[in-house]
Design a protein around this motif. Structure first.
Motif, PDB file in Angstrom:
ATOM      1  N   PRO A  27       0.602  -1.181   0.214  1.00  0.00           N
ATOM      2  CA  PRO A  27      -0.057  -0.118  -0.077  1.00  0.00           C
ATOM      3  C   PRO A  27       0.811   1.227  -0.033  1.00  0.00           C
ATOM      4  O   PRO A  27       1.969   1.197   0.574  1.00  0.00           O
ATOM      5  N   ALA A  28       0.412   2.098  -0.417  1.00  0.00           N
ATOM      6  CA  ALA A  28       0.927   3.712  -0.669  1.00  0.00           C
ATOM      7  C   ALA A  28       1.356   3.959   1.053  1.00  0.00           C
ATOM      8  O   ALA A  28       0.406   4.060   1.672  1.00  0.00           O
ATOM      9  N   GLU A  29       2.462   4.750   1.129  1.00  0.00           N
ATOM     10  CA  GLU A  29       2.751   5.239   2.487  1.00  0.00           C
ATOM     11  C   GLU A  29       2.121   6.507   2.625  1.00  0.00           C
ATOM     12  O   GLU A  29       2.301   7.158   1.615  1.00  0.00           O
ATOM     13  N   LYS A  30       1.724   6.909   3.925  1.00  0.00           N
ATOM     14  CA  LYS A  30       1.192   8.150   4.108  1.00  0.00           C
ATOM     15  C   LYS A  30       2.545   8.977   4.349  1.00  0.00           C
ATOM     16  O   LYS A  30       3.251   8.572   4.901  1.00  0.00           O
ATOM     17  N   GLU A  31       2.221  10.532   3.697  1.00  0.00           N
ATOM     18  CA  GLU A  31       3.326  11.341   4.161  1.00  0.00           C
ATOM     19  C   GLU A  31       3.210  11.744   5.471  1.00  0.00           C
ATOM     20  O   GLU A  31       1.941  12.071   6.175  1.00  0.00           O
ATOM     21  N   ARG A  32       4.439  11.446   6.324  1.00  0.00           N
ATOM     22  CA  ARG A  32       4.397  11.820   7.773  1.00  0.00           C
ATOM     23  C   ARG A  32       5.193  13.292   7.987  1.00  0.00           C
ATOM     24  O   ARG A  32       6.354  13.534   7.247  1.00  0.00           O
ATOM     25  N   HIS A  33       4.928  14.101   9.053  1.00  0.00           N
ATOM     26  CA  HIS A  33       5.370  15.214   9.365  1.00  0.00           C
ATOM     27  C   HIS A  33       6.730  14.740  10.427  1.00  0.00           C
ATOM     28  O   HIS A  33       6.576  13.734  11.095  1.00  0.00           O
ATOM     29  N   VAL A  34       7.978  15.182   9.889  1.00  0.00           N
ATOM     30  CA  VAL A  34       8.970  14.979  10.451  1.00  0.00           C
ATOM     31  C   VAL A  34       9.556  15.953  11.469  1.00  0.00           C
ATOM     32  O   VAL A  34       9.472  17.133  11.038  1.00  0.00           O
ATOM     33  N   SER A  35       9.671  16.101  12.995  1.00  0.00           N
ATOM     34  CA  SER A  35       9.789  17.090  13.799  1.00  0.00           C
ATOM     35  C   SER A  35      11.278  17.512  13.569  1.00  0.00           C
ATOM     36  O   SER A  35      12.077  17.297  12.771  1.00  0.00           O
ATOM     37  N   VAL A  36      11.215  18.738  14.172  1.00  0.00           N
ATOM     38  CA  VAL A  36      12.740  19.459  14.401  1.00  0.00           C
ATOM     39  C   VAL A  36      13.693  18.395  14.832  1.00  0.00           C
ATOM     40  O   VAL A  36      14.734  18.454  14.143  1.00  0.00           O
ATOM     41  N   TRP A  37      13.554  17.736  15.936  1.00  0.00           N
ATOM     42  CA  TRP A  37      14.450  16.764  16.469  1.00  0.00           C
ATOM     43  C   TRP A  37      14.783  15.649  15.509  1.00  0.00           C
ATOM     44  O   TRP A  37      15.709  14.977  15.372  1.00  0.00           O
ATOM     45  N   GLY A  38      13.583  15.045  14.812  1.00  0.00           N
ATOM     46  CA  GLY A  38      13.685  14.034  13.812  1.00  0.00           C
ATOM     47  C   GLY A  38      14.632  14.401  12.576  1.00  0.00           C
ATOM     48  O   GLY A  38      15.523  13.483  12.092  1.00  0.00           O
ATOM     49  N   GLN A  39      14.712  15.644  12.353  1.00  0.00           N
ATOM     50  CA  GLN A  39      15.293  16.099  11.286  1.00  0.00           C
ATOM     51  C   GLN A  39      16.956  16.287  11.538  1.00  0.00           C
ATOM     52  O   GLN A  39      17.661  15.927  10.745  1.00  0.00           O
ATOM     53  N   GLN A  40      16.989  16.718  12.729  1.00  0.00           N
ATOM     54  CA  GLN A  40      18.591  16.837  13.062  1.00  0.00           C
ATOM     55  C   GLN A  40      18.899  15.556  13.119  1.00  0.00           C
ATOM     56  O   GLN A  40      20.039  15.353  13.028  1.00  0.00           O
ATOM     57  N   CYS A  41      18.539  14.597  13.758  1.00  0.00           N
ATOM     58  CA  CYS A  41      18.849  13.201  13.786  1.00  0.00           C
ATOM     59  C   CYS A  41      19.018  12.591  12.288  1.00  0.00           C
ATOM     60  O   CYS A  41      20.078  11.900  12.377  1.00  0.00           O
ATOM     61  N   ARG A  42      18.324  12.610  11.398  1.00  0.00           N
ATOM     62  CA  ARG A  42      18.546  12.434  10.355  1.00  0.00           C
ATOM     63  C   ARG A  42      19.667  12.979   9.582  1.00  0.00           C
ATOM     64  O   ARG A  42      20.297  12.477   8.757  1.00  0.00           O
ATOM     65  N   GLN A  43      20.135  14.263  10.001  1.00  0.00           N
ATOM     66  CA  GLN A  43      21.211  14.798   9.373  1.00  0.00           C
ATOM     67  C   GLN A  43      22.370  14.295   9.925  1.00  0.00           C
ATOM     68  O   GLN A  43      23.526  14.138   9.342  1.00  0.00           O
ATOM     69  N   LEU A  44      22.357  13.721  11.285  1.00  0.00           N
ATOM     70  CA  LEU A  44      23.534  13.088  11.867  1.00  0.00           C
ATOM     71  C   LEU A  44      24.112  11.719  11.163  1.00  0.00           C
ATOM     72  O   LEU A  44      25.304  11.296  11.129  1.00  0.00           O
TER      73      LEU A  44
END
Length: 46
Positions: A27-44
Motif C-alpha cells: 500500500p502507498a505510504e502516508k506522508e508523515r511530518h518529521v519534527s525538528v528533532w527528527g530532522q536533526q537526527c536524520r542529518q547526523l
C-alpha cells in the motif's frame, strides 16, 4: 502438485531467472511530518 497456502489465498508468483517470487503490492505510504528533532537526527546519520 498441491497449491501453497499463498496460492490458496489468491496469491501469484512471478518468475525471475530461476526463482519464483511472490507478486506483492504494498500500500502507498502516508506522508508523515518529521519534527525538528527528527530532522536533526536524520542529518547526523551517514
Amino acid at each position: 502438485m498441491e497449491k501453497t497456502l499463498f496460492e490458496q489465498m489468491g496469491g501469484t508468483y512471478i518468475r525471475t531467472g530461476d526463482y519464483h517470487l511472490p507478486a506483492l503490492d504494498l500500500p502507498a505510504e502516508k506522508e508523515r511530518h518529521v519534527s525538528v528533532w527528527g530532522q536533526q537526527c536524520r542529518q547526523l546519520k551517514p
